[in-house]
Design an enzyme around this catalytic site. Structure first.
Site, PDB file in Angstrom:
ATOM      1  CG  ASP A   1      44.533  30.730  41.818  1.00  0.00           C
ATOM      2  OD1 ASP A   1      45.458  31.230  41.158  1.00  0.00           O
ATOM      3  OD2 ASP A   1      43.797  31.377  42.591  1.00  0.00           O
TER       4      ASP A   1
ATOM      5  CD  GLU B   1      45.801  35.860  40.934  1.00  0.00           C
ATOM      6  OE1 GLU B   1      45.108  36.298  41.871  1.00  0.00           O
ATOM      7  OE2 GLU B   1      46.177  34.675  40.844  1.00  0.00           O
TER       8      GLU B   1
ATOM      9  CG  HIS C   1      43.188  34.592  38.645  1.00  0.00           C
ATOM     10  ND1 HIS C   1      42.457  35.329  39.547  1.00  0.00           N
ATOM     11  CD2 HIS C   1      43.851  33.668  39.381  1.00  0.00           C
ATOM     12  CE1 HIS C   1      42.659  34.871  40.775  1.00  0.00           C
ATOM     13  NE2 HIS C   1      43.509  33.869  40.689  1.00  0.00           N
TER      14      HIS C   1
ATOM     15  CG  ASP D   1      47.538  32.147  43.902  1.00  0.00           C
ATOM     16  OD1 ASP D   1      47.366  32.683  42.806  1.00  0.00           O
ATOM     17  OD2 ASP D   1      46.616  32.010  44.747  1.00  0.00           O
TER      18      ASP D   1
ATOM     19  CG  ASP E   1      42.276  38.269  54.987  1.00  0.00           C
ATOM     20  OD1 ASP E   1      41.738  37.167  54.858  1.00  0.00           O
ATOM     21  OD2 ASP E   1      42.800  38.893  54.039  1.00  0.00           O
TER      22      ASP E   1
ATOM     23  CG  HIS F   1      40.017  38.833  51.881  1.00  0.00           C
ATOM     24  ND1 HIS F   1      41.177  38.159  51.696  1.00  0.00           N
ATOM     25  CD2 HIS F   1      39.319  38.724  50.724  1.00  0.00           C
ATOM     26  CE1 HIS F   1      41.209  37.654  50.461  1.00  0.00           C
ATOM     27  NE2 HIS F   1      40.094  37.989  49.856  1.00  0.00           N
TER      28      HIS F   1
HETATM   29  C1  GLT Z   1      41.476  34.765  46.938  1.00  0.00           C
HETATM   30  C2  GLT Z   1      41.792  34.720  45.473  1.00  0.00           C
HETATM   31  C3  GLT Z   1      42.684  35.843  45.093  1.00  0.00           C
HETATM   32  C4  GLT Z   1      41.978  37.162  45.223  1.00  0.00           C
HETATM   33  C5  GLT Z   1      41.609  37.487  46.633  1.00  0.00           C
HETATM   34  C6  GLT Z   1      40.840  38.784  46.662  1.00  0.00           C
HETATM   35  S1  GLT Z   1      40.724  36.227  47.351  1.00  0.00           S
HETATM   36  O1  GLT Z   1      42.622  34.617  47.713  1.00  0.00           O
HETATM   37  O2  GLT Z   1      42.413  33.481  45.166  1.00  0.00           O
HETATM   38  O3  GLT Z   1      43.144  35.720  43.795  1.00  0.00           O
HETATM   39  O4  GLT Z   1      42.799  38.165  44.760  1.00  0.00           O
HETATM   40  O5  GLT Z   1      39.587  38.641  47.185  1.00  0.00           O
HETATM   41 MN    MN Z   2      44.144  37.594  43.122  1.00  0.00          MN
HETATM   42 MN    MN Z   3      45.305  33.227  42.051  1.00  0.00          MN
END
Ligand code: GLT
Ligand code: MN
Ligand code: MN
Length: 412
Positions: free
Chosen positions: A285, A247, A250, A287, A80, A77
């Protein structure tokens, strides 16, 4: 059990990492278009209910470690690496110079840049807020990121409009907000065309990233499908410059089959960039690193991508778990994520060339012998046994995942 002194703990972790086996050398990892985000490695473990657990880490350190691991690309970013107050100033260009140096020293290239339009309080109402000042500022930020991208040699720009939406209903008019959002993207594309021409570089690939919820309560572009419709809505001046960065998690978050969502993006020719991670359906989310939750689904996703010649980046957009050591982020979290991805990618190759799956697929496509074209019973009868092959293919995929196709089995 004997306590392990803090000074001995790395040794244990290192020994067990080795014992796991299956690690690829850095030069092999570099053959894959894998990118490491600045924000992933620099994630300090904070969340709504969580204080940070790890110390801040500089971009120099992140880039250097990525280079050592064999992650050949880096993404970031704007904020960042550049404090918000320094954006667009001389300090920005000094920082970019330091980044270029760090990248060159580590043998890492910048693949993607993205604008943070969700963290700072200026985005309290999102990047397409009613206030014209906020919207002008958003357009300027996007254009500035495009500049940064060209300066760093990136090929992709990503936009995650997670703050494009609302918490309470009725005050925000959706069609207007989407028009305003499109204006910012249009400004970025126009600036890109100009900068790219000046620099003799191709324009960036501008990629939208959807997420169904968080941080807004209701999101205006919550899925990749919604974004495809937005690209084709007529609001964009350069729809040909805008594609998608789906993603994995997502899509799973809203209950989709990620592979089916990706297939729809592929059909529209818009699968340009891909954020790889893992997690759970209909949860937030989290991740988690790629393949730790849904390895079978991941294998299937990569079969789809390999068989359609996807050649964009695989961006490791996950959060190293909330541990207390930056050392572990680079010694365990990133190498294991990369190695699982590579293994899954190679397994996807095994699936594509597997004789059992090939023959089963061909048999399904051949169908049964001709029957009365309008006779449902006769058609069903002529194809009677072929459908068993669906489950057989699924079984074979699991065997490949387990390595059973190479003769591995348990003897009781
Ligand atoms: C943030 C989000 C991610 C995105 C990033 C890109 S920002 O961290 O949760 O999934 O990919 O802006
Ligand atoms: Mn992402
Ligand atoms: Mn995510």
């Amino acid at each position: 059990m004997k306590p392990i002194p803090a000074s001995e703990q790395r040794k244990v972790v290192e020994r067990l990492m080795k014992a796991c086996g299956g690690a690829y050398p850095p030069e092999v990892r570099r053959r894959y278009f894998i990118s490491g985000p600045q924000w992933a490695a620099a994630y300090e473990g904070q969340a709504l209910f969580h204080a940070p657990t790890r110390a801040p880490v500089s971009f120099e350190e992140v880039i250097r470690r990525y280079g050592e691991i064999g992650i050949g690309w880096w993404s970031t970013h704007d904020t960042d690496v550049i404090p918000t107050r320094a954006l667009g100033t001389d300090e920005q260009w000094e920082i970019l110079e330091r980044i270029r140096k760090a990248l060159a020293e580590a043998g890492v290239a910048c693949s993607m840049v993205t604008t943070e339009t969700f963290f700072h309080r200026v985005w309290a109402a999102g990047p397409a807020a009613e206030s014209p000042q906020v919207r002008d500022y958003a357009a300027w930020r996007l254009k500035n990121t495009v500049k940064i991208g060209h300066e760093l040699g990136a090929s992709y720009a990503v936009y995650w409009p997670g703050s494009l939406g609302y918490l309470v209903q009725g005050a925000v008019e959706e069609t207007q907000t989407l028009r305003w959002y499109a204006e910012a993207l249009n400004a970025a594309c126009r600036a890109d065309i100009e900068i790219a021409a000046k620099r003799g570089r191709p324009t960036l690939k501008h990629c939208l990233e959807a997420k169904p919820f968080e941080p807004q309560g209701e999101i205006l572009l919550p899925t990749s499908d919604a974004m495809l419709a937005f690209i084709d809505s007529g609001l964009l001046e350069h729809p040909e410059m805008v594609g998608l960065n789906p993603e994995y998690l997502h899509e799973l978050m809203w209950g989709a089959a990620p592979r089916a969502a990706l297939a729809r993006v592929l059909l529209r020719g818009k699968l340009w960039h891909f954020d790889i991670n893992d997690g759970y359906r209909l949860k937030h989310d989290v991740d988690i690193a790629v393949g730790l939750v849904n390895p079978l689904d991941w294998l299937n996703v990569l079969v789809l991508l390999r068989s359609h010649g996807y050649n964009g980046p695989f961006n490791l957009d996950y959060k190293p778990p909330r541990t207390t050591s930056n050392w572990g982020v680079f010694a365990v979290s990133f190498p294991t994520a990369v190695d699982r991805f590579i293994t899954l990618w190679e397994m996807a190759g095994d699936v594509i060339s597997d004789p059992v799956i090939q023959e089963a697929t061909e048999a399904l496509k051949a169908g049964g012998e001709p029957a009365g074209a309008l006779d449902a019973e006769a058609i069903a009868e002529a194809n009677k046994e072929l459908l068993n092959l669906h489950e057989l293919i699924a079984h074979r995929l699991v065997q490949i995942l387990w390595g059973q196709h190479r003769g591995r089995h348990y003897v009781l």
